[in-house]
Design an enzyme around this catalytic site. Structure first.
Site, PDB file in Angstrom:
ATOM      1  N   ASP A 109       2.164   4.404   0.550  1.00 10.16           N
ATOM      2  CA  ASP A 109       1.854   5.573   1.378  1.00 10.16           C
ATOM      3  C   ASP A 109       3.126   6.397   1.594  1.00 10.16           C
ATOM      4  OD1 ASP A 109       3.307   4.018   3.138  1.00 10.16           O
ATOM      5  OD2 ASP A 109       1.858   4.135   4.771  1.00 10.16           O
ATOM      6  N   PHE A 123       0.846  -1.186   0.000  1.00 10.53           N
ATOM      7  CA  PHE A 123       0.000   0.000   0.000  1.00 10.53           C
ATOM      8  C   PHE A 123       0.892   1.250   0.000  1.00 10.53           C
ATOM      9  CE2 PHE A 123      -1.808  -3.261   2.994  1.00 10.53           C
ATOM     10  CZ  PHE A 123      -2.494  -3.948   2.000  1.00 10.53           C
ATOM     11  N   ASP A 164       4.017  -5.562   3.787  1.00 14.00           N
ATOM     12  CA  ASP A 164       3.676  -4.161   4.039  1.00 14.00           C
ATOM     13  C   ASP A 164       3.307  -3.952   5.498  1.00 14.00           C
ATOM     14  OD1 ASP A 164       1.440  -2.008   4.391  1.00 14.00           O
ATOM     15  OD2 ASP A 164       2.391  -1.449   2.501  1.00 14.00           O
TER      16      ASP A 164
END
Length: 341
Positions: free
Chosen positions: A238, A236, A314
């Protein structure tokens, strides 16, 4: 439109400001391999925080809780020397994502059912500001109007097309993570995390992918959370996980980018530097995952049934940053005002 996985490969091949270091990939892969073998990394530990996650809720209500939380799960960072947004619930203090979870729980306990699309689709700005009011009234979360718009948007779509429940989106996906992902990004535009890099349409789908993964993790890969293709979900992308990848020597920033990030400059959403950080992060974790799977395959006799995918990697990296804040403080992370992460 390139998928997140294709986006990572494409951007990493052209990136000028960010590179992937194979020595770091190997080192982190060996570390993760050991953590997987001793059981430290597993789906049962995915985002483990039972005091704010929906333990004991009916499954449909819990899944709608997850959907609302991931609709609002963005932009928690604070500028240097600014105070962090924090909230106290039932005697415990939380910030960031876990603070959001606590705020939603606090609202539900106070009589505002934030799992009901009829309720949150009709909230006014003052209502949401009260729900997300932190301990220090002078510290506000960013993008409050955009958060409200997102709630209205997803709530109205659920009411119009899915009988008010995100569970019906899951049922329509027929146990496919990619099918559910496509439903989320096509039906709910606030999850449509896309951009253009060097002439090509690219996608990251950070919040949409984490929504699918949260359903999978909450259900432990069973029932509504059983997805036959869950391993196609990437990391993910970010602002925190790249910081950890730099720490482990997997990512390397150019001197110019490192200096820029150190200066606390706010990057423009969709700029080349941001896209290279995010894209290279996806490709880096894919390479780590593939190397770990090779190691597990070689030791098959002693590593039967050990699950490894980009979701678990992750989560490990994200949790590592939480527990090693001081150790990673010197590494700058990029700051962007965005609803996508």
């Amino acid at each position: 439109m390139l998928t997140p996985k294709e986006t990572g490969e494409y951007i990493s091949n052209l990136s000028k400001s960010v590179s992937i270091e194979e020595e770091g990939v190997e080192s982190l892969s060996l570390k993760l391999y050991d953590e997987l073998k001793d059981g430290s990394i597993s789906v049962s530990n995915f985002l483990k925080c039972d005091d704010v996650h929906p333990v004991g809720m009916l499954e449909e209500k819990a899944i709608n809780w997850i959907f609302v939380v991931d609709t609002l799960n963005f932009c928690f960072w604070a500028a240097k020397n600014d105070s962090w947004w924090e909230i106290t619930h039932e005697g415990n203090k939380y910030s960031g994502y876990f603070g959001l979870c606590a705020a939603i729980n606090k609202a539900i306990k106070g009589g505002i059912d934030m799992t009901d699309s009829k309720v949150y689709s009709q909230l006014e700005l003052k209502d949401l500001e009260e729900i997300l009011q932190g301990d220090d009234s002078s510290v506000k979360l960013q993008l409050m109007k955009e958060r409200l718009d997102s709630l209205h948007q997803v709530g109205n779509v659920l009411l119009e097309k899915y009988e008010g429940s995100f569970v019906n989106c899951i049922k329509n996906s027929k146990n496919s993570a990619q099918s559910l992902l496509n439903t989320v990004v096509s039906e709910f535009s606030c999850f449509r995390d896309e951009s253009i890099y060097k002439g090509k349409k690219v996608s990251f789908y950070k919040r949409a992918q984490i929504l699918v993964s949260d359903i999978w993790g909450f259900c432990q890969g069973k029932g509504l959370g059983e997805f036959h293709d869950i391993d196609t979900i990437t990391m993910f992308a970010d602002y925190r996980v790249p910081q950890v990848l730099v720490h482990f020597g997997v990512l390397k920033y150019s001197p110019e980018l490192y200096k820029l990030l150190k200066s606390e400059v706010l990057l423009e959403s969709g700029c080349e530097e941001e896209l290279e950080i995010r894209g290279c992060s996806i490709e880096a974790v894919e390479r780590v995952k593939n190397r770990v799977l090779q190691l597990l395959e070689k030791s098959k006799s002693e590593s039967n049934n050990i699950l490894c995918n980009s979701i678990l990697i992750d989560n490990y990296l994200w949790e590592y940053r939480r527990h090693k804040t001081d150790e990673l403080e010197h590494i700058p992370y990029h700051k962007v005002v965005s609803i996508y992460y």
